[in-house]
Design an enzyme around this catalytic site. Structure first.
Site, PDB file in Angstrom:
ATOM      1  N   PRO A  48       0.825  -1.206   0.000  1.00  6.08           N
ATOM      2  CA  PRO A  48       0.000   0.000   0.000  1.00  6.08           C
ATOM      3  C   PRO A  48       0.865   1.264   0.000  1.00  6.08           C
ATOM      4  O   PRO A  48       2.058   1.212   0.291  1.00  6.08           O
ATOM      5  CB  PRO A  48      -0.800  -0.131   1.299  1.00  6.08           C
ATOM      6  CG  PRO A  48       0.006  -1.039   2.165  1.00  6.08           C
ATOM      7  CD  PRO A  48       0.705  -1.974   1.251  1.00  6.08           C
ATOM      8  N   PRO A  49       0.259   2.409  -0.313  1.00  8.66           N
ATOM      9  CA  PRO A  49       1.024   3.664  -0.328  1.00  8.66           C
ATOM     10  C   PRO A  49       1.539   4.036   1.054  1.00  8.66           C
ATOM     11  O   PRO A  49       0.920   3.731   2.071  1.00  8.66           O
ATOM     12  CB  PRO A  49      -0.004   4.698  -0.818  1.00  8.66           C
ATOM     13  CG  PRO A  49      -1.109   3.908  -1.437  1.00  8.66           C
ATOM     14  CD  PRO A  49      -1.143   2.603  -0.729  1.00  8.66           C
TER      15      PRO A  49
ATOM     16  N   VAL B  32       4.321   3.153   2.751  1.00  7.23           N
ATOM     17  CA  VAL B  32       5.018   2.210   3.637  1.00  7.23           C
ATOM     18  C   VAL B  32       6.537   2.252   3.432  1.00  7.23           C
ATOM     19  O   VAL B  32       7.267   1.459   4.030  1.00  7.23           O
ATOM     20  CB  VAL B  32       4.500   0.761   3.441  1.00  7.23           C
ATOM     21  CG1 VAL B  32       3.051   0.660   3.862  1.00  7.23           C
ATOM     22  CG2 VAL B  32       4.687   0.298   2.001  1.00  7.23           C
TER      23      VAL B  32
ATOM     24  N   SER C 119     -13.327 -13.341  -1.170  1.00 10.08           N
ATOM     25  CA  SER C 119     -12.906 -13.625   0.202  1.00 10.08           C
ATOM     26  C   SER C 119     -14.007 -13.412   1.236  1.00 10.08           C
ATOM     27  O   SER C 119     -13.842 -13.768   2.403  1.00 10.08           O
ATOM     28  CB  SER C 119     -11.686 -12.772   0.564  1.00 10.08           C
ATOM     29  OG  SER C 119     -12.017 -11.404   0.564  1.00 10.08           O
TER      30      SER C 119
ATOM     31  N   LYS D  89      -4.938  -7.880   6.350  1.00  8.24           N
ATOM     32  CA  LYS D  89      -6.215  -8.165   7.005  1.00  8.24           C
ATOM     33  C   LYS D  89      -6.026  -8.333   8.515  1.00  8.24           C
ATOM     34  O   LYS D  89      -6.880  -7.890   9.309  1.00  8.24           O
ATOM     35  CB  LYS D  89      -6.843  -9.426   6.389  1.00  8.24           C
ATOM     36  CG  LYS D  89      -7.301  -9.218   4.946  1.00  8.24           C
ATOM     37  CD  LYS D  89      -7.829 -10.507   4.322  1.00  8.24           C
ATOM     38  CE  LYS D  89      -8.278 -10.278   2.883  1.00  8.24           C
ATOM     39  NZ  LYS D  89      -8.772 -11.516   2.259  1.00  8.24           N
TER      40      LYS D  89
END
Length: 818
Positions: free
Chosen positions: A392-393, A395, A714, A757
């Protein structure tokens, strides 16, 4: 009649013999119609003419070469008789027969016979009257034939004015042609102006016109003078137009040549001045290129190519555009770091410290870099890996490249691929195009000054394509360790070695990256951070940086861990720390304002101070909704910005068994809901559900936050748990979340994004998580710090899920579903 006479010199023979200045008449000494009064004998000796057509009244010189012709002229010289002058059709035939001659010729007589110094004989003859050959009489010792005289037809009285206009036009056009042409002597215009006899003027111009022999013969065959004049007029107009066109072309060419000569002379003068002052700029440029070339460590092929292109540069005119193109190309070759490498720092402990200093976590990436360094240290040579960091952005994927470059002691390059849609951005344009440049790969390597930099290809997943080509396909060669040792840039047209470059690619998702490109890279997942990690990152990096950037003196303000955690939870919602960094920037701008206006600022900020500076809380903490209601289940989802918790709500109402799905669901998610309902129908008795309820009750499944599109398989286990809970009115275990795909046979399949998650579950206060048995291996790869406080249930079937998730206890005020 003197004005109708011409000298032997004017006939062009003065170069071959000495004349006594004798004058030859242009027309006979009789009146102007004397030719028509000539009585043509019934039989005439015939003299074939090459490349010449004789007209009545016109005097022409001819050179004799054939024995028959010489014999004929000798006899006629004594008898002063007439003969027939006839043009031959093909001048290449040395001994023409009657079939090789035209039928119509001109009766002629000898004016003068001239014996030339080279033993040849020339004769000046004059035409008298036209005739037609009727039949052959003899062939020896020369040709004789029966002939019939032909008279010219003069215009009638009513056509005389028109005829006079034609003759006047012929004279004018002839004078213009003489003036325009460079091959006709000026004396010719004098002769034309002084000819008053109309018939003779037409014949004289016909004889001297620059046309083929067939055209001249056609003039002679016209009986009517008016038609002969009209046809001559047409020919003269064409000849004048052709001459004017030739002169125009020659004039333009002459101007171009004159301009070139002028430029050449100017350049020579400039060169002379520059030689006086010292070396010329052009010579200096070439000299500088040669000097720089001697210091380059390039291969024989590159050296040969450079010398060839340099020779080409020296042959070019510096004033031309091609010179600057060629010079720019050579400059690029010189500036590229051919076989020039920085020395790697093999101190692995130092490299580990630098990586740990700049980035918290990211252990898998750090280990991979250290492994590469270790092998390089032991082996001395190793093709650089192509590493793709996916996550993700915010990090730290992009900034990691800079830390790696510092740890290795290499140059650092970053190239953003977001929005790139032209293949030429990667491979460059051919240098023949105006404004051509190398591709951005070569340009950045040139800027780095070394052939082994750390090269970050940022936002690889956002690369585009268009009719200009597919940049992703061009990157296949760049990112293939087996091919990039000979990377071909269209501008360079010489292979460049990229095998020592350490490429890092970054992406938020792999879904938009082509499979062939993925196959060439080593994929490393970079997950988001837990709150504890964000607190540490804030303390070590973000807060000191924000204070420095905003001029807040060190030690002026102190934020405790609890306050930092509060800011993280209440003012940001992300996997990375980009939004958190902006939040700290906003906080310290407020503090800087207070300091600048001499207001008092508390050193140890508390939560109420943060609220004063940042305003009301932007986010409430995500948390599971409890288990008071039937059909409400907490799921876990993966997004490009990290993990999120997802609620699935189900309710029933009396009806006819209709299934309604809402919440902006994608096709795959809708299919999961249908699949869950069908599984529950087929196993209703197993869970104490009456089969009739599926026909008597409608069921509505909703996923909140309907403005956000949702899709993926999912949520399958969440759907089946929600439906089972609403049909049985049993409670779902509190603080429980789940993720997994289901099948119609009741199997639970593994899903991706497990670490993200898990982080989302921890943020929401979840204590237990249900996963597929096949996801157990993913959990084993996650550090213990991320797993603390969580209990995992690994399941294989839907029955396992429902056994864990559903409590025996009914919800408060359950609906009687029968």
């Amino acid at each position: 009649m003197d004005k109708y006479k011409i000298s032997i010199d004017q006939l062009g023979m003065n170069d071959n013999f000495e004349s006594d200045g004798e004058m030859i008449p242009l027309v006979a000494d009789d009146d102007e119609h004397s030719g028509e009064n000539v009585k043509v004998p019934g039989v005439l000796p015939i003299l074939p003419l090459r490349n010449t057509v004789l007209y009545p009244g016109v005097i022409v010189p001819i050179t004799l070469g054939r024995q028959k012709s010489l014999h004929l002229i000798r006899e006629l010289q004594l008898s002063r008789g007439y003969f027939g002058a006839v043009a031959q059709k093909d001048p290449k035939i040395d001994d023409p027969g009657f079939n090789d001659l035209f039928d119509i010729g001109t009766v002629a007589k000898i004016i003068k016979v001239l014996e030339m110094p080279d033993n040849s004989t020339s004769v000046i003859i004059q035409g008298k009257k036209r005739f037609k050959i009727d039949s052959v009489v003899s062939k020896e010792p020369y040709y004789t034939a029966k002939v019939t005289g032909l008279s010219d037809v003069y215009p009638a009285d009513d056509e005389k004015k028109e005829f006079e206009a034609i003759v006047s036009s012929v004279k004018d056009l002839s004078l213009r042609i003489i003036k325009t042409s460079n091959n006709i002597p000026a004396e010719a215009s004098f002769a034309i102006r002084n000819i008053e006899n109309k018939e003779f003027l037409i014949n004289f111009v016909c004889s001297n016109s620059d046309v083929k022999i067939e055209e001249k013969q056609k003039f002679l065959e016209f009986d009517e003078l008016k038609k002969r004049g009209m046809y001559l007029l047409e020919v003269l107009v064409k000849e004048l137009q052709l001459l004017e066109l030739k002169n125009d072309i020659q004039s333009k060419v002459r101007l171009d040549i004159d301009q070139q000569q002028r430029e050449y002379l100017l350049h020579q003068q400039i060169k002379t001045i520059q030689d006086e002052l010292g070396a010329s700029p052009v010579e200096q440029e070439v000299k500088d290129l040669k000097e720089k070339a001697t210091k380059k460590n390039w291969s024989k092929e590159v050296k040969k190519s450079f010398e060839k292109e340099l020779d080409k540069l020296q042959r070019l005119n510096p004033a031309t555009g091609e010179y600057s193109v060629q010079y720019s190309y050579l400059q690029t070759l010189i500036e590229l770091p051919w076989n020039e490498y920085t020395k790697d720092n093999f101190d692995l402990n130092r490299a580990r410290k630098i990586l740990d200093r700049d980035h918290h976590g990211l252990d898998q990436v750090k280990d991979r870099i250290l492994e590469h360094l270790a092998v390089l240290k032991l082996k001395g040579d190793l093709k650089s890996p192509i590493i793709c960091l996916v996550g993700p952005p915010g990090v730290g994927k992009t900034s990691l490249g800079k830390s790696v470059a510092e740890a290795l002691g290499r140059k650092y390059i970053r190239m953003s691929l977001g929005g790139v849609h032209d293949e030429a951005e990667i491979r460059g344009h051919r240098k023949t195009y105006i404004g051509a440049l190398p591709g951005r790969i070569i340009q950045n390597v040139k800027k780095a000054g070394a052939a082994n930099p750390v090269f970050v290809l940022d936002e690889l997943d956002k690369i585009g394509n268009s009719f200009h080509g597919d940049p992703a396909s061009a990157l296949l060669e760049v990112l293939d360790p087996e091919q990039n040792m000979a990377f071909h840039d269209n501008y360079l047209e010489i292979d460049f070695d990229l095998s020592k470059v350490l490429f890092f690619a970054t992406a938020n998702t792999l879904a938009t990256i082509s499979p062939p490109l993925l196959d060439r890279m080593e994929i490393i997942d970079v997950s988001g951070y837990i709150i504890d990690e964000k607190v540490e990152i804030s303390r070590r990096h973000l807060i000191p940086k924000a204070m420095e950037n905003h001029g807040v003196p060190k030690g002026t303000v102190v934020l405790s861990k609890s306050v930092i955690a509060y800011i993280i939870e209440k003012y940001t919602r992300e996997s990375g720390v980009r939004e958190l960094n902006k939040t700290f920037a906003r906080l310290f701008r407020k503090i800087a304002l207070k300091i600048a206006t001499d207001e008092t600022v508390k050193k140890n900020l508390i939560v109420s101070d943060v609220v004063e500076f940042l305003g009301v809380e932007k986010y409430s903490k995500e948390k599971s909704l409890g288990n008071e209601f039937a059909g409400v289940v907490t799921g876990l989802a993966w997004t490009a910005v990290g993990g999120e918790i997802l609620f699935v709500e189900s309710s029933v109402s009396k009806g006819n068994g209709k299934l309604t799905l809402t919440g902006n669901l994608g096709d795959v998610m809708k299919e999961s809901a249908v699949l869950a309902l069908e599984y529950l129908r087929s196993h209703a008795s197993q869970y104490g559900i009456d089969d009739s309820v599926f026909e008597a009750w409608n069921v509505h499944v909703h996923v909140p936050e309907g403005a956000i599109p949702k899709d993926g398989p999912s949520a399958g286990v969440t759907m089946i748990t929600s439906l089972a809970s609403v049909y049985t009115q049993r409670k779902v275990k509190d603080k429980l979340a789940m993720t997994g795909e289901i099948t119609l046979r009741g199997k639970v399949l593994p899903v991706g994004g497990i670490k993200e998650k898990i982080l989302a579950a921890k943020r929401a206060g979840v204590k237990e998580i249900i996963l597929s048995e096949d996801n157990r291996k993913d959990i084993s790869e996650i550090k213990e710090v991320y797993l603390s406080g969580l209990e995992f249930h690994y399941v294989k079937t839907i029955s396992d899920v429902l056994d864990i998730a559903l409590l025996k206890e009914k919800v408060v005020n359950p609906i009687k579903i029968v």
